[in-house]
Scaffold this active site. Structure first.
Site, PDB file in Angstrom:
ATOM      1  N   HIS A  15      -2.253  -5.413   1.466  1.00  0.00           N
ATOM      2  CA  HIS A  15      -3.543  -6.069   1.234  1.00  0.00           C
ATOM      3  C   HIS A  15      -3.288  -7.497   0.790  1.00  0.00           C
ATOM      4  O   HIS A  15      -2.339  -7.755   0.046  1.00  0.00           O
ATOM      5  CB  HIS A  15      -4.331  -5.351   0.124  1.00  0.00           C
ATOM      6  CG  HIS A  15      -5.500  -6.167  -0.361  1.00  0.00           C
ATOM      7  ND1 HIS A  15      -6.727  -6.151   0.268  1.00  0.00           N
ATOM      8  CD2 HIS A  15      -5.596  -7.095  -1.365  1.00  0.00           C
ATOM      9  CE1 HIS A  15      -7.527  -7.017  -0.347  1.00  0.00           C
ATOM     10  NE2 HIS A  15      -6.869  -7.595  -1.333  1.00  0.00           N
ATOM     11  N   GLU A  66      -9.795 -10.274  -7.684  1.00  0.00           N
ATOM     12  CA  GLU A  66      -8.810  -9.201  -7.481  1.00  0.00           C
ATOM     13  C   GLU A  66      -7.652  -9.314  -8.462  1.00  0.00           C
ATOM     14  O   GLU A  66      -7.155  -8.306  -8.963  1.00  0.00           O
ATOM     15  CB  GLU A  66      -8.318  -9.235  -6.030  1.00  0.00           C
ATOM     16  CG  GLU A  66      -9.416  -8.830  -5.052  1.00  0.00           C
ATOM     17  CD  GLU A  66      -9.050  -9.015  -3.583  1.00  0.00           C
ATOM     18  OE1 GLU A  66      -9.907  -8.704  -2.740  1.00  0.00           O
ATOM     19  OE2 GLU A  66      -7.921  -9.455  -3.277  1.00  0.00           O
ATOM     20  N   LYS A 100       0.816  -1.219   0.000  1.00  0.00           N
ATOM     21  CA  LYS A 100       0.000   0.000   0.000  1.00  0.00           C
ATOM     22  C   LYS A 100       0.854   1.276   0.000  1.00  0.00           C
ATOM     23  O   LYS A 100       2.061   1.232   0.272  1.00  0.00           O
ATOM     24  CB  LYS A 100      -0.941  -0.031   1.217  1.00  0.00           C
ATOM     25  CG  LYS A 100      -1.990  -1.160   1.155  1.00  0.00           C
ATOM     26  CD  LYS A 100      -2.960  -1.060   2.332  1.00  0.00           C
ATOM     27  CE  LYS A 100      -4.030  -2.144   2.264  1.00  0.00           C
ATOM     28  NZ  LYS A 100      -5.006  -2.017   3.386  1.00  0.00           N
ATOM     29  N   ARG A 106      -2.096 -14.337   4.358  1.00  0.00           N
ATOM     30  CA  ARG A 106      -2.837 -13.667   5.441  1.00  0.00           C
ATOM     31  C   ARG A 106      -2.075 -13.787   6.765  1.00  0.00           C
ATOM     32  O   ARG A 106      -2.051 -12.853   7.557  1.00  0.00           O
ATOM     33  CB  ARG A 106      -4.257 -14.254   5.597  1.00  0.00           C
ATOM     34  CG  ARG A 106      -5.216 -14.026   4.433  1.00  0.00           C
ATOM     35  CD  ARG A 106      -5.712 -12.621   4.246  1.00  0.00           C
ATOM     36  NE  ARG A 106      -6.265 -11.987   5.410  1.00  0.00           N
ATOM     37  CZ  ARG A 106      -6.957 -10.827   5.358  1.00  0.00           C
ATOM     38  NH1 ARG A 106      -7.184 -10.203   4.190  1.00  0.00           N
ATOM     39  NH2 ARG A 106      -7.393 -10.266   6.447  1.00  0.00           N
ATOM     40  N   TYR A 153     -12.384  -1.842  -3.665  1.00  0.00           N
ATOM     41  CA  TYR A 153     -12.900  -2.028  -2.307  1.00  0.00           C
ATOM     42  C   TYR A 153     -14.429  -1.943  -2.261  1.00  0.00           C
ATOM     43  O   TYR A 153     -14.993  -1.625  -1.210  1.00  0.00           O
ATOM     44  CB  TYR A 153     -12.277  -1.001  -1.365  1.00  0.00           C
ATOM     45  CG  TYR A 153     -10.924  -1.426  -0.814  1.00  0.00           C
ATOM     46  CD1 TYR A 153     -10.778  -2.601  -0.070  1.00  0.00           C
ATOM     47  CD2 TYR A 153      -9.788  -0.641  -0.996  1.00  0.00           C
ATOM     48  CE1 TYR A 153      -9.549  -2.984   0.451  1.00  0.00           C
ATOM     49  CE2 TYR A 153      -8.549  -1.016  -0.475  1.00  0.00           C
ATOM     50  CZ  TYR A 153      -8.446  -2.194   0.258  1.00  0.00           C
ATOM     51  OH  TYR A 153      -7.235  -2.576   0.783  1.00  0.00           O
ATOM     52  N   THR A 196      -5.579  -7.006  10.683  1.00  0.00           N
ATOM     53  CA  THR A 196      -5.880  -5.712  10.063  1.00  0.00           C
ATOM     54  C   THR A 196      -5.376  -4.554  10.912  1.00  0.00           C
ATOM     55  O   THR A 196      -4.757  -3.616  10.409  1.00  0.00           O
ATOM     56  CB  THR A 196      -7.406  -5.572   9.852  1.00  0.00           C
ATOM     57  OG1 THR A 196      -7.885  -6.747   9.175  1.00  0.00           O
ATOM     58  CG2 THR A 196      -7.741  -4.335   9.054  1.00  0.00           C
ATOM     59  N   ASN A 226      -2.088   0.250   6.782  1.00  0.00           N
ATOM     60  CA  ASN A 226      -1.546  -0.998   7.325  1.00  0.00           C
ATOM     61  C   ASN A 226      -0.692  -1.776   6.326  1.00  0.00           C
ATOM     62  O   ASN A 226      -0.579  -2.995   6.399  1.00  0.00           O
ATOM     63  CB  ASN A 226      -2.675  -1.848   7.937  1.00  0.00           C
ATOM     64  CG  ASN A 226      -3.738  -2.206   6.916  1.00  0.00           C
ATOM     65  OD1 ASN A 226      -3.624  -1.858   5.750  1.00  0.00           O
ATOM     66  ND2 ASN A 226      -4.766  -2.907   7.361  1.00  0.00           N
ATOM     67  N   PHE A 231     -15.289   3.737   7.064  1.00  0.00           N
ATOM     68  CA  PHE A 231     -13.914   3.988   6.646  1.00  0.00           C
ATOM     69  C   PHE A 231     -13.722   4.010   5.124  1.00  0.00           C
ATOM     70  O   PHE A 231     -12.615   4.209   4.644  1.00  0.00           O
ATOM     71  CB  PHE A 231     -12.968   2.951   7.292  1.00  0.00           C
ATOM     72  CG  PHE A 231     -13.274   1.501   6.984  1.00  0.00           C
ATOM     73  CD1 PHE A 231     -12.825   0.907   5.807  1.00  0.00           C
ATOM     74  CD2 PHE A 231     -14.004   0.735   7.878  1.00  0.00           C
ATOM     75  CE1 PHE A 231     -13.093  -0.423   5.529  1.00  0.00           C
ATOM     76  CE2 PHE A 231     -14.282  -0.609   7.608  1.00  0.00           C
ATOM     77  CZ  PHE A 231     -13.817  -1.184   6.424  1.00  0.00           C
TER      78      PHE A 231
HETATM   79  O1  CDP Z   1      -7.194  -5.773   4.757  1.00  0.00           O
HETATM   80  P1  CDP Z   1      -8.002  -6.727   5.596  1.00  0.00           P
HETATM   81  O2  CDP Z   1      -8.656  -7.818   4.789  1.00  0.00           O
HETATM   82  O3  CDP Z   1      -7.218  -7.252   6.762  1.00  0.00           O
HETATM   83  O4  CDP Z   1      -9.180  -5.861   6.281  1.00  0.00           O
HETATM   84  P2  CDP Z   1     -10.639  -5.461   5.731  1.00  0.00           P
HETATM   85  O5  CDP Z   1     -11.583  -5.612   6.876  1.00  0.00           O
HETATM   86  O6  CDP Z   1     -10.957  -6.188   4.469  1.00  0.00           O
HETATM   87  O7  CDP Z   1     -10.512  -3.903   5.443  1.00  0.00           O
HETATM   88  C1  CDP Z   1      -9.896  -3.444   4.266  1.00  0.00           C
HETATM   89  C2  CDP Z   1      -8.978  -2.294   4.634  1.00  0.00           C
HETATM   90  O8  CDP Z   1      -9.768  -1.211   5.115  1.00  0.00           O
HETATM   91  C3  CDP Z   1      -7.991  -2.559   5.770  1.00  0.00           C
HETATM   92  O9  CDP Z   1      -6.844  -3.251   5.367  1.00  0.00           O
HETATM   93  C4  CDP Z   1      -7.683  -1.147   6.227  1.00  0.00           C
HETATM   94  O10 CDP Z   1      -6.744  -0.493   5.360  1.00  0.00           O
HETATM   95  C5  CDP Z   1      -9.052  -0.445   6.078  1.00  0.00           C
HETATM   96  N1  CDP Z   1      -9.816  -0.415   7.328  1.00  0.00           N
HETATM   97  C6  CDP Z   1      -9.902   0.791   8.037  1.00  0.00           C
HETATM   98  O11 CDP Z   1      -9.337   1.805   7.598  1.00  0.00           O
HETATM   99  N2  CDP Z   1     -10.628   0.855   9.204  1.00  0.00           N
HETATM  100  C7  CDP Z   1     -11.256  -0.230   9.690  1.00  0.00           C
HETATM  101  N3  CDP Z   1     -11.936  -0.144  10.816  1.00  0.00           N
HETATM  102  C8  CDP Z   1     -11.179  -1.447   8.992  1.00  0.00           C
HETATM  103  C9  CDP Z   1     -10.453  -1.515   7.809  1.00  0.00           C
HETATM  104 MG    MG Z   2     -10.104  -7.698   3.326  1.00  0.00          MG
END
Ligand code: CDP
Ligand code: MG
Length: 139
Positions: free
Chosen positions: A116, A127, A10, A86, A50, A92, A113, A58
């Site tokens: 992805h 994807e 990212k 993962r 997304y 996350t 973070n 968010f």
């Molecule tokens: O990336 P991952 O699959 O671990 O998490 P996700 O639940 O699919 O969320 C996608 C992305 O959204 C995360 O990697 C974060 O960059 C962002 N996010 C955020 O900004 N605030 C949250 N509460 C949850 C996710």
């Molecule tokens: Mg995700």
């Protein structure tokens, strides 16, 4: 089972010149890069990518962040690539990520973070196809 997954390094990580350090952790886990390129997403591309998170609190901030600078998109291949990656990524929220994971080492906060990774075979296929055509996958 040999599997493919989709990865993004990212903007927060590319901006800090962490591509090499992150790839090293990915490769150490036994994953091979079978496609890779650097891109700078538009807001529309980030929103499309997304789309599953559309409507969440968010979403707007996340999609602004994802098009704030260049990213490295790649296709990773290896045994159980989806769950392997993962695990290497970590949780996350970096505050909950295990020691030795990419997010524990490099993530700035829950949004910025650093990486992805796809969460299931169907999303991995979608994807990968969102960013790569067949000719670009060479592994
Ligand atoms: O990336 P991952 O699959 O671990 O998490 P996700 O639940 O699919 O969320 C996608 C992305 O959204 C995360 O990697 C974060 O960059 C962002 N996010 C955020 O900004 N605030 C949250 N509460 C949850 C996710
Ligand atoms: Mg995700």
């Amino acid at each position: 089972m040999t599997q493919r997954t989709f990865s993004i390094i990212k903007p927060d990580a590319v901006q800090r010149n962490l591509q090499g350090a992150i790839l090293k952790m990915i490769q150490k886990a036994g994953l091979r890069v079978v496609a890779m390129k650097m891109i700078h997403m538009t807001k529309k591309q980030a929103e499309g990518f997304y789309a599953v998170h559309k409507g969440k609190s968010f979403f707007d901030s996340l999609t602004d962040f994802m098009c704030s600078g260049p990213v490295v998109v790649s296709v990773l291949e290896g045994p159980d690539a989806i769950s392997t990656y993962r695990k290497v990524m970590g949780a996350t929220n970096p505050a909950s990520a295990d020691e030795g994971t990419i997010r524990r080492a490099y993530a700035l906060d829950i949004e910025k973070n650093s990486v992805h990774g796809s969460d299931a075979p169907e999303t991995a296929a979608e994807e990968i196809a969102y960013f790569f055509n067949q000719l670009e996958i060479v592994g």
